[in-house]
Design a protein around this motif. Structure first.
Motif, PDB file in Angstrom:
ATOM      1  N   VAL A   1       7.151  -3.759 -42.458  1.00 54.39           N
ATOM      2  CA  VAL A   1       6.651  -3.518 -41.099  1.00 54.39           C
ATOM      3  C   VAL A   1       5.668  -2.359 -41.155  1.00 54.39           C
ATOM      4  O   VAL A   1       6.006  -1.267 -41.625  1.00 54.39           O
TER       5      VAL A   1
ATOM      6  N   VAL B   1      11.855  -3.770 -36.128  1.00 52.86           N
ATOM      7  CA  VAL B   1      12.772  -3.330 -37.175  1.00 52.86           C
ATOM      8  C   VAL B   1      14.217  -3.544 -36.746  1.00 52.86           C
ATOM      9  O   VAL B   1      15.053  -4.070 -37.507  1.00 52.86           O
TER      10      VAL B   1
ATOM     11  N   GLY C   1       7.032  -1.618 -33.098  1.00 52.94           N
ATOM     12  CA  GLY C   1       7.545  -1.582 -34.457  1.00 52.94           C
ATOM     13  C   GLY C   1       9.031  -1.304 -34.518  1.00 52.94           C
ATOM     14  O   GLY C   1       9.772  -1.945 -35.291  1.00 52.94           O
TER      15      GLY C   1
ATOM     16  N   LEU D   1      15.077   5.606 -39.619  1.00 51.40           N
ATOM     17  CA  LEU D   1      14.800   4.326 -40.262  1.00 51.40           C
ATOM     18  C   LEU D   1      15.477   4.254 -41.629  1.00 51.40           C
ATOM     19  O   LEU D   1      16.132   3.267 -41.979  1.00 51.40           O
TER      20      LEU D   1
ATOM     21  N   ALA E   1       9.317  -0.194 -44.494  1.00 55.47           N
ATOM     22  CA  ALA E   1       8.342   0.326 -43.534  1.00 55.47           C
ATOM     23  C   ALA E   1       7.286   1.119 -44.285  1.00 55.47           C
ATOM     24  O   ALA E   1       7.605   1.928 -45.165  1.00 55.47           O
TER      25      ALA E   1
ATOM     26  N   ALA F   1       6.043   0.865 -37.987  1.00 51.79           N
ATOM     27  CA  ALA F   1       7.467   0.772 -37.658  1.00 51.79           C
ATOM     28  C   ALA F   1       7.964   1.878 -36.740  1.00 51.79           C
ATOM     29  O   ALA F   1       9.042   1.759 -36.154  1.00 51.79           O
TER      30      ALA F   1
END
Length: 330
Positions: free
Chosen positions: A10, A22, A18, A50, A35, A13
């Motif tokens: 992605v 995700v 984004g 993340l 990402a 992200a």
């Protein structure tokens, strides 16, 4: 076994869209997720979140050299772009390199409303990227999502926001239908779309409700708990005035292409023309353009209406973060 799941990279992200993508991919359990993150952003809290959620962080930038892009695309099966508008053209080199290293499928940066060519400059740039992807023979899926529910309702009567004039206004007579989607749910649909071979080399419209702008205002005003105060803030903008705003913004933007305020004014007015004057953001029009209907593809995904969203929206400040957004971000 999990290592055999497709790896989705992605790009963008940390932005609104984004993050939704995700989250949807992770919740589906059908993909490994990576990402692309600028080196200068690696220590930001959102990036740490993340990483903690299981996303592989790959340092880099969509504008990197071909050699660097080859490195970050190693092992990637699918690219999903949710980048800012100023990077749309950068997708050409990204996808050229992706084709060369064996990426199987890409989802370019669309994520907006359907429409014909020649109405919105930003949309025309996105359509040109679609043409390029087809030209180089790279499998792709093009996804539009209508208008966010987060930007479809009038703001709470006492909330100050730079977007107030846009959100309090009704364009034209307010009777054209528009497709709306809760930003939080986009990722759920994306996960299903990427797992579905029927969507390869197709355009898909994701949507949850279809209402007129007048209906959206009525829903919001009632849900705000201050209907009379909210209704008193309504502004009506004629089709002629929308077109005048476009011409004024075009002139300012032509004089100084780095004028971000002029770009926002131009793109915003063109969206209002497309959606509310020409009625392009409707299911009927999307189907005329050849879009697959995500609601028809995935009827098992629970229905969700703008009225349901409004009940939550006016009592949840976190959902109102759209009003405080940095317009330079996706």
């Amino acid at each position: 076994m999990s290592s055999q799941k497709p790896l989705v990279l992605v790009i963008g992200a940390t932005g609104f869209t984004g993050q939704s993508v995700v989250n949807g991919l992770l919740k589906s359990g059908d993909f490994r997720v990576a990402a692309l993150v600028r080196p200068s952003s690696l220590e930001k809290p959102v990036v740490k979140e993340l990483r903690a959620s299981g996303v592989e962080i790959r340092p880099g930038d969509a504008t990197d050299s071909a050699d660097k892009l080859k490195e970050v695309l190693s092992g990637v099966d699918i690219i999903v772009c949710t980048i800012i508008g100023t990077l749309i053209e950068a997708q050409r080199e990204l996808f050229r390199v992706a084709k060369g290293v064996g990426v199987k499928r890409v989802v370019p940066n669309d994520w907006a409303t359907p429409g014909q060519r020649g109405v919105r400059q930003l949309h025309d740039q996105k359509l040109a990227i679609r043409d390029y992807v087809k030209e180089i023979g790279l499998d792709a899926t093009f996804i539009d999502v209508g208008w966010w529910m987060q930007g479809s309702l009038p703001p709470p009567p006492h909330k100050k926001t730079a977007l107030g004039e846009w959100l309090e206004s009704i364009y034209g007579d307010g009777h054209n239908k528009m497709l709306v989607t809760d930003l939080r749910h986009i990722g759920t649909y994306v996960a299903r779309i990427l797992a579905d071979p029927r969507t390869v080399n197709q355009v898909v419209i994701v949507w949850e409700d279809e209402v007129t702008q007048l209906q959206a205002h009525e829903i919001g005003e009632a849900a705000s708990g201050e209907a009379d105060t909210a209704r008193a803030k309504r502004k009506y903008v004629s089709a002629e005035e929308v077109r005048e705003r476009i011409e004024q913004a075009k002139a300012a933007f032509a004089e100084d292409p780095t004028n971000f305020a002029a770009a926002v004014a131009l793109y915003g007015a063109e969206y209002m023309l497309s959606m509310h004057i020409l009625g392009e953001n409707s299911l009927e029009f999307a189907k005329q353009l050849g879009y697959l209907d995500a609601r028809e593809l995935y009827p098992d995904i629970p229905k969700y209406t703008l009225a349901e969203f409004a009940k939550e929206f006016y009592t949840n400040p976190r959902l109102q973060a759209f009003y405080d957004r940095d317009l330079s971000q996706s």
